[in-house]
Design an enzyme around this catalytic site. Sequence first.
Site: not given
Ligand code: NOJ
Length: 954
Positions: A522, A595, A519
Amino acid sequence: MAAVERGYKRWYESAFCRRGRVLADRAAKHVALGGKWQSPYSLDATTIVLEDGGSRLTGRVRSSLYPEIKFALDVRVHEDGVVRVRMDEQDGLRKRYDEAASWALLKEPVLSPSLRWCVGKQEAKVVYGEGEQVEVIVGFEPLVVRMKMDGEEQVVLNCQGLLHMEHFREKVESKDGGIPIAEGQETQRFIQFPQNSWFEGDTEDGFWEETWGSWTDTKPKGPESLSLDINFPRHGHVYGIPQHATHLDLPTTRGEGAVFSDPYRLYNNDVYKYPVSASGLSLYGSIPLIHAHSADSTVAVFVAVASETWIDVAHPTKDSTETHWMSESGILDVFLLPGPTPDQVFGQYARLTGPVQLPPHWSLAYHQCRWNYVSSDDIRSVQKRFDEEDIPVDVFWLDIGYSEDYKYMTWNKDRFPDPTDMIKDVEARARKMVIIVDPHLKRTQDYPVYKEAQELDVLVKDKYEDEFEGSCWSGNSAWIDFFNPNSWEWYKSLYKFNGREDDKWSWVESTDAVHIWNDMNEPAIFYGPESTMEKDSVHHGGWEHRDVHNIYGMLFAKTTSQAVKERTAPHKRPFVLTRSFYAGAQRFAAMWTGDNLGTWEHMAVGVSMVLSNNIAGMNFAGSDVGGFFGNPEPEMLTRWYFVGAFSPFFRAHAKLGTERREPYLAAEPYKSIIRDIIRLRYSLLPVWYTAFRESSVTGLPVARPQYVVLPKNEPGFSIDDQYYIGASGLLVKPITEAGVAKTTIYIGEDQVYYDFYDGHAFRGSAEGKTVTVPAPLERGPLLIRGGSILPSRERPRSSSPLMKHDPFTLKVALSQSGCASGELYLDDGESYDHREGDFVWRGFFAKSTEKTVSISSEDLALKNLDRAVDGVKLATYNGGNAFANILNGVQVERIIVIGLKNKPSKAALGNTDLEFTFEDGISAVGRREGLASKLTIENPCVLITSDWEVVLDL
Ligand code: NOJ
């Protein structure tokens, strides 16, 4: 919206985009005033050299703007007809980044061995393909590249004259800013002033420094942006360039009635709560691949560039498209994929960047995630509740809270005192775990990963060549530089759960049931410009972050996937989920759409985003079921489960602080409906796995939009709320609105389609027809295309590995001509033994005569020995392979035939009569609609691995 408040650049806030767009405006205005806008770039015919046996043309390009600057052009034709056009500044003051393609491509493409360019006075031309239908023409003055198919222009580079490669230059402190162009004086101005001023603008706009908010981007290399128009004179629909939260058929950004005001942007960013269908705002991943489609042909262009890129899209007529690509840095490296069918385009792209890796079978099942499951006991009790409620699940996920102080790969021992035991408890139920590892490293010497990275000197540097510091979950952090080859073996060694030979730290408290979630890659950086890294940070080789930005996330996922694979012996297939991606990432990881919000519109856009990623190679795609933010009401959650169950990647996830929403917590009837939806996914796992196998060989998408399956049916070209699953014939249209009891589905062909649940027959038409289907909560709209045979496994199990020896049901959906066919691919689902020929690949066929219908099963591998499966020639295959032997004895427990014209007098397997039941109904043949006839043979006594034929006497 919050995302916008936090701030992402609009087009006019990126200087090179401003320069590129203003150039396009000047050109358009000039033409509108009756002038002729001619590109200043030309190919010097006297410098042309034919290389590599004639398949490669090189030559010197010059620009009348700067006659002293040299550019090298290189046009290559690949063995499969793809054309690669490269242009770079020659002997320039500095070097442009030329490695984007080497990260994206699977291997160096093989050039066509037998081509001959024909070089004339004004152009060079090469003709190839079956029947010599493809023609590539390089015009010299101005430099234009055209690809024609059967004499018709398909793709043209620089026909609008917007090609511009800003050359490297020395910074001159004082410069005459020039005279601004007065409104209405353009033509006059063009005549009176030097052309470069007209072409490039009067002032140096953001050449050497650029400030945005509190951020100043120092640009030590100065301007080096690229502008290129890529036009599709015969295609009125363009798709691709994910990822954007919008329609599959890309809305326009230029021209009359432009839908979006900004171009599509490719610049990987962490954009939580992203707005829907409002703009071409860049999200977490970037794939610079665009498809152009019409009823006559499909072509595509892949632009291998890793820097920030903006793309304008316009339809000057409804049947043509103009695109304008503006990138901040890098060489020009463009691949023209001639098609001319969507399937051929997918094959061409897969040969370039590689098809999706065949995922482990369990990863196609249901994944349960949440930020956070807070302790080992939390995981155990969630598992227990799933089992108590008979809801299948294969994978439990751990988000960042598992780690000690966000030092990934270490455990918070207060909450997870017994990680290995917890994982083993999950494994004992034939399940897996996926655990998050982000690329930021907490800058503290008591974190061995950081300490070792520092010692090895494999961290990203800032513009002063000091260690880059930024902020993320772990507070003050550093980032591993995955462009540095020295990071690779070291990083992989961290995953060794048996310890490392050099006695250094490794993730011992883990087992091979653990796979990884990447995660924030980017990379996401709190308080950074646009939530990411400063562009003037420095990577291995001295390249600035601006040059490589869009590739960073993919390299993290690539190294992780190799690490997960290499921790097993013999190797098992790794599963990695990545948020950030670039072209080629399909070889390493699945992706999700980040998200999203728990809203109906986010649910809906997730469907088109999955399609858009699918056509750009990222087949293993899904969105957070339930929405990351918010607490979805039960109806929405239930509908979202259906969306997930029909996405290649099926995972429920929820943000920290949201209410728990595991499916067993739902009140009735929602709980039962969700259970049935998840079970439906499990029963159709044979379809999903077969679809992935096909993609892993051919590059065809798993989730297939209308234009891919029915490329000649025009009304389907903009449809992105329904799609087919692989070649199975399943057509799904998830409901993404509240309070819906029925919906319409578009059938773009003259064929019968059956309701999956009750066999109601609907008829399409050659022009396309919309039918109304019931869509109550418990029946997400799902049709079977007449002519398909679906293999399924109908016995509910708590996790998918427990289905390994389960019998199959074959559902034969007869076509209007009384035929059908289908495929089933199976292997052990986790090793690479299938590459040695250990698999089962069956074909099922239904054929009708006046008096009989026969249903048969054949070994498809034996019929295709000249083809390759996952990189290995089928020649090694033998029908009695080890895996096929394991499946020996697995039966087809039921054959269902839908759409027979009448009740058969007899069903027989050889000399043995079979019992059957028959429900009267309408026939596949003809035009009637209504409940179709249904024949069911229970226990036909045939094996899934053998050849057999069941004959029905009508
Ligand atoms: C951002 C991610 O997109 C999300 O899915 C994750 O739960 C959070 N970071 C925390 O790791």
